[in-house]
Design a protein around this motif. Structure first.
Motif, PDB file in Angstrom:
ATOM      1  N   VAL A 179      20.884  22.599  61.525  1.00  0.00           N
ATOM      2  CA  VAL A 179      20.081  21.863  60.551  1.00  0.00           C
ATOM      3  C   VAL A 179      20.821  21.774  59.221  1.00  0.00           C
ATOM      4  O   VAL A 179      21.817  22.458  58.988  1.00  0.00           O
ATOM      5  CB  VAL A 179      18.699  22.517  60.364  1.00  0.00           C
ATOM      6  CG1 VAL A 179      17.917  22.481  61.670  1.00  0.00           C
ATOM      7  CG2 VAL A 179      18.833  23.952  59.863  1.00  0.00           C
ATOM      8  N   ASN A 180      20.305  20.906  58.353  1.00  0.00           N
ATOM      9  CA  ASN A 180      20.895  20.672  57.025  1.00  0.00           C
ATOM     10  C   ASN A 180      22.352  20.233  57.113  1.00  0.00           C
ATOM     11  O   ASN A 180      23.160  20.536  56.224  1.00  0.00           O
ATOM     12  CB  ASN A 180      20.771  21.929  56.149  1.00  0.00           C
ATOM     13  CG  ASN A 180      19.328  22.293  55.846  1.00  0.00           C
ATOM     14  OD1 ASN A 180      18.532  21.423  55.494  1.00  0.00           O
ATOM     15  ND2 ASN A 180      18.983  23.554  56.010  1.00  0.00           N
ATOM     16  N   HIS A 181      22.680  19.541  58.162  1.00  0.00           N
ATOM     17  CA  HIS A 181      24.028  18.997  58.354  1.00  0.00           C
ATOM     18  C   HIS A 181      23.922  17.523  58.748  1.00  0.00           C
ATOM     19  O   HIS A 181      23.278  17.184  59.750  1.00  0.00           O
ATOM     20  CB  HIS A 181      24.790  19.769  59.438  1.00  0.00           C
ATOM     21  CG  HIS A 181      25.382  21.054  58.948  1.00  0.00           C
ATOM     22  ND1 HIS A 181      24.611  22.124  58.572  1.00  0.00           N
ATOM     23  CD2 HIS A 181      26.683  21.423  58.742  1.00  0.00           C
ATOM     24  CE1 HIS A 181      25.398  23.119  58.175  1.00  0.00           C
ATOM     25  NE2 HIS A 181      26.668  22.714  58.275  1.00  0.00           N
ATOM     26  N   GLU A 182      24.536  16.674  57.951  1.00  0.00           N
ATOM     27  CA  GLU A 182      24.472  15.224  58.177  1.00  0.00           C
ATOM     28  C   GLU A 182      25.822  14.714  58.692  1.00  0.00           C
ATOM     29  O   GLU A 182      26.866  14.988  58.093  1.00  0.00           O
ATOM     30  CB  GLU A 182      24.121  14.503  56.878  1.00  0.00           C
ATOM     31  CG  GLU A 182      24.051  12.990  57.026  1.00  0.00           C
ATOM     32  CD  GLU A 182      23.773  12.289  55.713  1.00  0.00           C
ATOM     33  OE1 GLU A 182      23.514  11.066  55.745  1.00  0.00           O
ATOM     34  OE2 GLU A 182      23.825  12.953  54.651  1.00  0.00           O
TER      35      GLU A 182
ATOM     36  N   GLY B 176      18.040  17.218  58.060  1.00  0.00           N
ATOM     37  CA  GLY B 176      16.931  17.904  57.420  1.00  0.00           C
ATOM     38  C   GLY B 176      16.843  19.353  57.848  1.00  0.00           C
ATOM     39  O   GLY B 176      17.637  19.833  58.650  1.00  0.00           O
ATOM     40  N   PRO B 177      15.840  20.075  57.353  1.00  0.00           N
ATOM     41  CA  PRO B 177      15.710  21.498  57.684  1.00  0.00           C
ATOM     42  C   PRO B 177      15.025  21.769  59.016  1.00  0.00           C
ATOM     43  O   PRO B 177      15.008  22.913  59.475  1.00  0.00           O
ATOM     44  CB  PRO B 177      14.872  22.048  56.527  1.00  0.00           C
ATOM     45  CG  PRO B 177      14.035  20.887  56.093  1.00  0.00           C
ATOM     46  CD  PRO B 177      14.886  19.668  56.300  1.00  0.00           C
TER      47      PRO B 177
ATOM     48  N   ASN C  56      27.692  19.440  55.207  1.00  0.00           N
ATOM     49  CA  ASN C  56      26.656  20.417  54.924  1.00  0.00           C
ATOM     50  C   ASN C  56      25.908  19.948  53.675  1.00  0.00           C
ATOM     51  O   ASN C  56      26.473  19.899  52.591  1.00  0.00           O
ATOM     52  CB  ASN C  56      27.281  21.798  54.698  1.00  0.00           C
ATOM     53  CG  ASN C  56      26.244  22.882  54.483  1.00  0.00           C
ATOM     54  OD1 ASN C  56      25.201  22.666  53.866  1.00  0.00           O
ATOM     55  ND2 ASN C  56      26.542  24.080  54.980  1.00  0.00           N
ATOM     56  N   VAL C  57      24.632  19.572  53.831  1.00  0.00           N
ATOM     57  CA  VAL C  57      23.901  18.981  52.700  1.00  0.00           C
ATOM     58  C   VAL C  57      23.598  19.999  51.611  1.00  0.00           C
ATOM     59  O   VAL C  57      23.258  19.622  50.483  1.00  0.00           O
ATOM     60  CB  VAL C  57      22.590  18.314  53.177  1.00  0.00           C
ATOM     61  CG1 VAL C  57      22.872  17.233  54.187  1.00  0.00           C
ATOM     62  CG2 VAL C  57      21.633  19.353  53.751  1.00  0.00           C
ATOM     63  N   LEU C  58      23.758  21.295  51.900  1.00  0.00           N
ATOM     64  CA  LEU C  58      23.491  22.322  50.894  1.00  0.00           C
ATOM     65  C   LEU C  58      24.729  22.656  50.076  1.00  0.00           C
ATOM     66  O   LEU C  58      24.626  23.033  48.896  1.00  0.00           O
ATOM     67  CB  LEU C  58      22.966  23.593  51.576  1.00  0.00           C
ATOM     68  CG  LEU C  58      21.694  23.430  52.423  1.00  0.00           C
ATOM     69  CD1 LEU C  58      21.297  24.754  53.046  1.00  0.00           C
ATOM     70  CD2 LEU C  58      20.544  22.874  51.587  1.00  0.00           C
ATOM     71  N   THR C  59      25.923  22.503  50.709  1.00  0.00           N
ATOM     72  CA  THR C  59      27.163  22.879  50.006  1.00  0.00           C
ATOM     73  C   THR C  59      28.115  21.706  49.787  1.00  0.00           C
ATOM     74  O   THR C  59      29.074  21.827  49.022  1.00  0.00           O
ATOM     75  CB  THR C  59      27.916  23.952  50.811  1.00  0.00           C
ATOM     76  OG1 THR C  59      28.370  23.378  52.054  1.00  0.00           O
ATOM     77  CG2 THR C  59      27.031  25.154  51.089  1.00  0.00           C
ATOM     78  N   ASP C  60      27.858  20.597  50.467  1.00  0.00           N
ATOM     79  CA  ASP C  60      28.724  19.411  50.434  1.00  0.00           C
ATOM     80  C   ASP C  60      30.048  19.601  51.175  1.00  0.00           C
ATOM     81  O   ASP C  60      30.904  18.724  51.153  1.00  0.00           O
ATOM     82  CB  ASP C  60      29.025  18.948  49.000  1.00  0.00           C
ATOM     83  CG  ASP C  60      28.022  17.905  48.521  1.00  0.00           C
ATOM     84  OD1 ASP C  60      27.316  17.345  49.383  1.00  0.00           O
ATOM     85  OD2 ASP C  60      27.948  17.668  47.314  1.00  0.00           O
ATOM     86  N   ASP C  61      30.225  20.717  51.863  1.00  0.00           N
ATOM     87  CA  ASP C  61      31.422  20.925  52.665  1.00  0.00           C
ATOM     88  C   ASP C  61      31.414  19.973  53.862  1.00  0.00           C
ATOM     89  O   ASP C  61      30.370  19.769  54.490  1.00  0.00           O
ATOM     90  CB  ASP C  61      31.503  22.369  53.170  1.00  0.00           C
ATOM     91  CG  ASP C  61      31.727  23.369  52.046  1.00  0.00           C
ATOM     92  OD1 ASP C  61      32.249  22.946  50.993  1.00  0.00           O
ATOM     93  OD2 ASP C  61      31.385  24.547  52.222  1.00  0.00           O
TER      94      ASP C  61
END
Length: 567
Positions: free
Chosen positions: A78-81, A36-37, A96-101
């Motif tokens: 953050v924002n990394h699962e 999450g953020p 990276n939940v924002l870029t899917d990398d």
């Protein structure tokens, strides 16, 4: 060579792991991933944004990644699962939940602190509607507040009467919403027994929260909800708080074993079955130190303690993982609730032979302004007298009494030890004999079979069976409100009215709080009466026990008046 420690998840467990590792090792590289953020926030404070007590939801965030780096030299990302673990290569896959990398990160020691996820029963029709919410993080609470404001919602249903449900219901009530709280069990707050929970249910009703128990949610629409009973409740938003389950998907995928409770199985050092992988927090299975059985506990302090001990083990420090007892507290409007250890129901479920006592002194010396009743219940083993648990409800700081019992349980002490326990006293703080002392004295009497008692929950059946109940309060108290079949023989008159007290059948005695009735029972026993019972909790307890059910079930009251203003 310095260690590299990777932590999956933040908040109480994960952030505590990272901070402890830094305190023990300045050279370690510490990396913490949070999907999450926000990596560090106060879970317990989340509902307080709904009332405006915490005006800005961002204030719930305790530390951001920049602060972690600057103050602790911890890489909080953050924002990394973390989506995969390779225990042989000792690497994790991070998305990276924002870029899917997806990238890889190696570790020397890995700590799992994924927490628990809210339960959403798929059998409920409409469970996926946009007006259905759960509360787990700051993002969730912002979504709820925005939806309520944007749609001008006035009627809200909270499903579940546990801590999150009650905190949410109270804060939404204070925020100006009409709230219905639905609980599937016979009473709210499963951490306390039914007789104590009735006090809290009455409190919520008094504050215009509609409390529905013994009923479950079956359908959700945009405008209302339907319950299993067929009842329909107007509701523009639904907050699901029926419980949580350990977040174990990553653990199962990795081959980490789960315990019988569904939580991650760990040993006494919080190690999983895979080398160099530890787990802490809400996702793990613990041991109840009294039942010796596996248990789960979703509380902040145990998570922090587990984190500290797990890191200590990595660095070769001795730890003592002795299990949990489950100490917890919650405010409910003007009332406060605290509990620790086992409840009566848990003792029954575990087939533990026990006894319980309830005392209701004032929270300060009675002549002091605003002295209020303090309901204190003690649960203890029979015949040993070992202390098993306690519950307290009142307008004062009831955690004080329960914290004392938590310490006694931890040290395996007995009810006799409470009698002479030296506690602080001043008229504005407590009665001379603290509620804890009183409960110890009463429990010792019960343990020694010095007199007999019945619980307040038995009073209705006594009334319906025509039992002899004697009210030893003064006449003016009796006239203000009493049990319908009760005979008024005040304590100040009973020695002159012994001919009115039968000897050939059981007699049940009560007063306001149990103190006068106890003295009358002891006196009658000394006079040769052998079938005399004190009603534990007395009129205060009876009133609270009966009120909620009489109101919600619309049953025939056994009281002439409740008159809580006189209590």
């Amino acid at each position: 060579m310095s260690k590299k420690i990777v932590v999956i998840g933040g908040v109480a467990g994960g952030a505590s792991v990272a901070a402890r590792a830094r305190r023990l090792d300045e050279d370690a590289k510490v990396v913490m991933f949070e999907k999450g953020p926000n990596v560090s926030f106060s879970n317990c404070a989340l509902p307080y944004h709904l009332s405006g007590t915490i005006a800005d939801a961002e204030d719930i965030v305790l530390m951001d990644p920049k602060q972690f780096k600057a103050q602790y030299n911890i890489d909080a990302i953050v924002n990394h699962e973390v989506v995969g673990i390779n225990p042989i290569a000792k690497t994790v896959e991070v998305r990276n939940v924002l870029t899917d990398d997806v990238t890889a990160e190696d570790y020397d020691e890995l700590f799992l602190s994924p927490g628990a996820t809210p339960i959403l029963p798929r059998s409920i029709k409409g469970i996926d509607h946009e007006n259905v919410f759960t509360i787990r993080n700051v993002v969730d609470i912002k979504k709820i507040k925005s939806f309520l404001d944007d749609n001008q919602i006035k009627d809200v249903s909270v499903i579940g009467g546990g801590f999150i449900g009650i905190e949410t219901a109270e804060n939404m009530n204070k925020g100006g919403y009409h709230v219905t709280l639905v609980e599937g069990m016979p009473h709210i707050l499963g951490t306390i027994d039914d007789d104590m929970a009735q006090i809290i249910q009455k409190t919520m009703i008094d504050h215009d929260v509609d409390v529905i128990t013994n009923d479950t949610l079956t359908e959700i629409t945009d405008d209302d909800i339907t319950l299993a009973s067929g009842k329909t409740v107007k509701s523009g938003a639904v907050i699901m708080a029926v419980g949580v389950k350990p977040d174990t998907e990553l653990a199962k995928k990795t081959g980490i074993k789960l315990g019988v409770t569904g939580g991650i199985k760990v040993d006494q050092n919080y190690q999983t079955n895979l080398p160099h992988i530890y787990a802490v927090g809400d996702a793990i299975e613990l041991t109840n130190r009294m039942t010796r059985k596996p248990a789960k506990l979703n509380l902040a302090f145990p998570a922090q303690l587990e984190a500290r001990q797990a890191v200590d083990h990595v660095y070769g420090r001795q730890i003592r993982n002795r299990g949990i007892i489950g100490s917890q507290c919650i405010p409910v409007f003007e009332m406060n609730v605290a509990s620790t250890g086992l409840t009566e129901k848990q003792c029954q479920d575990e087939k533990i032979d026990y006894r319980s006592v309830m005392v209701i002194p004032k929270d300060k010396v009675a002549l002091m302004p605003n002295a209020k009743p303090l309901y204190f219940k003690l649960v203890f083993a029979y015949p040993t007298g070992e202390i098993l648990g306690a519950q307290a409800v009142g307008e004062s700081a009831v955690d004080k009494q329960v914290d004392v019992i938590a310490a006694m349980i931890t040290n395996h002490q007995y009810v006799e030890d409470l009698e002479s326990l030296e506690l602080c006293y001043q008229p504005m703080f407590s009665t001379a004999k603290n509620a804890v002392n009183m409960a110890g004295l009463v429990a010792t009497n019960i343990l020694n079979d010095e007199y007999k008692q019945v619980n307040v929950s038995e009073v209705r059946s006594l009334v319906e069976s025509g039992a002899t109940i004697i009210d030893v309060r003064e006449k003016f108290e009796y006239e203000a409100g009493h049990i319908k079949n009760a005979i008024n023989i005040p304590m100040s008159e009973f020695r002159d009215r012994l001919d009115e007290i039968p000897t050939g059948r059981p007699v049940y005695v009560h007063c306001l709080s149990g103190q006068r009735s106890y003295n009358v029972v002891r006196a009658l026993n000394n006079m040769g009466y052998t079938n005399i019972y004190n009603i534990s909790g007395s009129f205060l307890g009876i009133s609270e026990e009966e009120y909620y059910r009489d109101v919600t079930e619309k049953r025939e009251p056994i009281m002439t008046e409740y008159r809580f203003d006189l209590l």
